[in-house]
Design a protein around this motif. Structure first.
Motif, short mmCIF file in Angstrom:
data_model
loop_
_atom_site.label_atom_id
_atom_site.label_comp_id
_atom_site.label_asym_id
_atom_site.label_seq_id
_atom_site.Cartn_x
_atom_site.Cartn_y
_atom_site.Cartn_z
N THR A 36 4.37 6.89 -21.83
CA THR A 36 2.99 6.64 -22.25
C THR A 36 2.37 5.54 -21.40
OG1 THR A 36 3.59 7.21 -24.53
CG2 THR A 36 1.50 6.05 -24.20
N ALA A 37 3.10 4.46 -21.22
CA ALA A 37 2.61 3.33 -20.43
C ALA A 37 2.37 3.75 -18.98
CB ALA A 37 3.60 2.17 -20.50
N ALA A 38 3.28 4.55 -18.43
CA ALA A 38 3.11 5.02 -17.06
C ALA A 38 1.83 5.82 -16.92
CB ALA A 38 4.32 5.86 -16.64
N GLY A 39 1.57 6.69 -17.91
CA GLY A 39 0.34 7.48 -17.88
C GLY A 39 -0.89 6.60 -17.95
N MET A 40 -0.82 5.53 -18.73
CA MET A 40 -1.96 4.63 -18.87
C MET A 40 -2.25 3.86 -17.59
SD MET A 40 -1.55 3.07 -22.75
CE MET A 40 -3.23 2.43 -22.75
N TRP A 41 -1.20 3.32 -16.98
CA TRP A 41 -1.40 2.54 -15.76
C TRP A 41 -1.84 3.42 -14.59
CZ3 TRP A 41 1.32 -0.89 -18.97
CH2 TRP A 41 0.94 -2.23 -18.84
N MET A 42 -1.31 4.62 -14.55
CA MET A 42 -1.72 5.54 -13.50
C MET A 42 -3.20 5.91 -13.67
SD MET A 42 0.28 8.94 -12.17
CE MET A 42 0.11 9.85 -13.72
N ALA A 43 -3.60 6.13 -14.91
CA ALA A 43 -5.00 6.48 -15.19
C ALA A 43 -5.93 5.30 -14.92
CB ALA A 43 -5.15 6.93 -16.63
N GLY A 44 -5.46 4.10 -15.27
CA GLY A 44 -6.30 2.91 -15.11
C GLY A 44 -6.22 2.29 -13.73
N GLU A 45 -5.41 2.91 -12.84
CA GLU A 45 -5.24 2.39 -11.48
C GLU A 45 -4.85 0.92 -11.49
OE1 GLU A 45 -8.83 3.34 -9.39
OE2 GLU A 45 -8.37 5.49 -9.35
N GLY A 46 -3.90 0.60 -12.38
CA GLY A 46 -3.36 -0.75 -12.44
C GLY A 46 -4.09 -1.71 -13.35
N LYS A 47 -5.17 -1.26 -13.98
CA LYS A 47 -5.95 -2.14 -14.86
C LYS A 47 -6.06 -1.49 -16.24
CE LYS A 47 -8.69 -3.85 -10.96
NZ LYS A 47 -10.05 -3.95 -10.36
N VAL A 48 -5.33 -2.05 -17.19
CA VAL A 48 -5.31 -1.50 -18.54
C VAL A 48 -5.67 -2.61 -19.52
CG1 VAL A 48 -3.92 -0.39 -20.32
CG2 VAL A 48 -3.55 0.20 -17.92
N ASP A 49 -6.63 -2.33 -20.39
CA ASP A 49 -7.03 -3.30 -21.41
C ASP A 49 -5.85 -3.56 -22.36
OD1 ASP A 49 -8.31 -3.41 -24.48
OD2 ASP A 49 -9.26 -4.71 -22.99
N ILE A 301 -2.13 -6.01 -6.91
CA ILE A 301 -1.34 -6.85 -6.03
C ILE A 301 -0.43 -6.00 -5.14
CG2 ILE A 301 0.47 -7.16 -7.78
CD1 ILE A 301 -0.63 -9.71 -5.08
N THR A 302 0.06 -4.90 -5.67
CA THR A 302 0.90 -4.00 -4.88
C THR A 302 0.08 -3.35 -3.78
OG1 THR A 302 2.26 -3.53 -6.83
CG2 THR A 302 2.45 -2.01 -4.96
N HIS A 303 -1.12 -2.90 -4.12
CA HIS A 303 -2.00 -2.30 -3.11
C HIS A 303 -2.31 -3.31 -2.00
CE1 HIS A 303 -3.69 0.75 -6.28
NE2 HIS A 303 -2.43 0.93 -5.99
N TYR A 304 -2.52 -4.57 -2.39
CA TYR A 304 -2.83 -5.61 -1.41
C TYR A 304 -1.64 -5.85 -0.48
CZ TYR A 304 -3.51 -10.25 0.54
OH TYR A 304 -3.60 -11.32 1.40
N LEU A 305 -0.44 -5.96 -1.07
CA LEU A 305 0.75 -6.23 -0.26
C LEU A 305 1.07 -5.07 0.67
CD1 LEU A 305 3.04 -7.93 -2.95
CD2 LEU A 305 1.84 -9.03 -1.04
N VAL A 306 0.95 -3.86 0.15
CA VAL A 306 1.20 -2.68 0.99
C VAL A 306 0.17 -2.61 2.12
CG1 VAL A 306 1.22 -0.16 1.06
CG2 VAL A 306 2.34 -1.36 -0.83
N GLY A 307 -1.07 -3.00 1.81
CA GLY A 307 -2.13 -2.98 2.83
C GLY A 307 -1.91 -3.97 3.95
N THR A 308 -1.13 -5.03 3.69
CA THR A 308 -0.87 -6.03 4.72
C THR A 308 0.31 -5.68 5.61
OG1 THR A 308 0.58 -7.33 3.27
CG2 THR A 308 -1.78 -7.85 3.22
N LEU A 309 1.08 -4.68 5.25
CA LEU A 309 2.30 -4.35 6.01
C LEU A 309 2.04 -4.07 7.48
CD1 LEU A 309 4.33 -2.15 3.45
CD2 LEU A 309 4.76 -4.52 4.15
N PRO A 310 1.00 -3.32 7.86
CA PRO A 310 0.80 -3.05 9.30
C PRO A 310 0.52 -4.32 10.10
CG PRO A 310 -0.45 -1.52 7.96
CD PRO A 310 0.07 -2.57 7.03
#
Length: 312
Positions: A36-49, A301-310
């Motif tokens: 359930t939590a995985a579905g929520m975070w995936m839907a909220g793109e990392g931002k869940v109330d 934060i994950t998106h940011y860190l992955v974006g800095t890899l190159p």
């Protein structure tokens, strides 16, 4: 004398509460909440109330507890026969079926009220559909009549993933249905590994689990087939759906490799209960870590860190 009576009353009350707690099969529920939590975070793109998360997980807990309590009522005859389940609240006489039914109805009703009032109607209806499917389709129609019981019945355990997504988006797109499919595909290897371990118990009560009817070799073959479908399917969240990113993909690939290795080893020695136990235990870890990978991958934060890899 009064203190002794109060102590006995408190002890008795504690035992009653614990019996009702056991009626919900609490060890099963956390895994449902993880999806359930995985579905929520995936839907909220990392931002869940936080409040939405709390109410959704609470509503999901109540719905799952209701379903498990109803299952205990329905299966009380075979629970009494099997040594492994004979001490559950109903067959042991600690809770009467009528009281268990009232408890289950109250839990289901409260779940629907919470989800419909504080989340949305879609999530509430999905949670109720999970209860109905688990009882009417799996427990009543399938469990005692076909070796495909856990295959089709696995849909009930996959519904919480849809509830999580619907709680955030109030719709259902391809992404939550794929998460639903992953739980659906995961269920047969997970449950058949357990069935291999307790095959004699199922045979004793006439429940046609696959190992009882078709034997260990056929069962481990089916476990291997479902595992081969499950692992590559888990990567579809990365491509083409783009619902999760590279971190999740890495986690899914590593976990999938281990899952396939254990399924293959069991296929080579179908009667080895230690290998079956190893696969069963890892299957739980697999689903929990896969869902954790979805959650962590979705975080900003994950998106940011992955974006800095190159730039490294």
């Amino acid at each position: 004398m009064i203190e002794a009576n109060l102590s006995q009353t408190h002890q008795r009350l504690g035992e009653i509460i614990y019996s009702y707690y056991q009626l919900t099969k609490p060890r099963i529920i956390p895994l449902l909440l993880v999806t359930t939590a995985a579905g929520m975070w995936m839907a909220g793109e990392g931002k869940v109330d936080p409040f939405l998360l709390l109410i959704t997980l609470l509503g999901g807990t109540l719905a799952a507890a209701s379903a498990q309590a109803l299952n205990c009522i329905y299966d009380r005859d075979i629970d009494y026969t099997m040594e492994r389940t004979r001490h559950r609240p109903i067959p042991s006489g600690k809770i009467q079926p009528r009281d268990a039914a009232l408890f289950a109805i109250a839990l289901g009703t409260l779940s629907f009220i919470l989800l419909s009032a504080f989340v949305n109607l879609l999530s509430a209806l999905l949670a109720m559909a999970g209860i109905v499917f688990y009882m009417a389709i799996y427990t009543h129609l399938l469990k005692r009549h076909t070796t495909q019981n856990i295959v089709i019945g696995g849909a009930a355990g996959a519904i919480p993933a849809l509830v999580g997504w619907a709680a955030v988006r109030n719709d259902l797109t391809w992404a939550p249905w794929l998460l639903f499919a992953l739980v659906f595909l995961w269920t047969p290897p997970h449950f058949w590994a357990l069935a291999l371990m307790i095959k004699d118990d199922y045979a004793q009560v006439g429940v046609p689990m696959l190992p009882v009817v078709a034997g260990e070799e056929a069962t481990t073959g089916q476990i291997w087939v479902y595992s081969l479908i499950l692992v590559p399917s888990s990567l579809l969240l990365v491509y083409p759906l783009h619902a999760s990113g590279l971190l999740y993909g890495l986690v899914a690939a590593i976990l999938g490799f281990i899952f396939l290795k254990k399924a293959w080893l069991l296929k080579q020695v179908p009667t080895d209960k230690d290998l079956a136990r190893s696969l069963f235990k890892f299957s739980i870890l697999y689903m929990m870590l896969l869902c954790a990978g979805i959650v962590v991958d979705s975080l900003p934060i994950t998106h940011y860190l992955v974006g800095t890899l190159p730039n490294i």
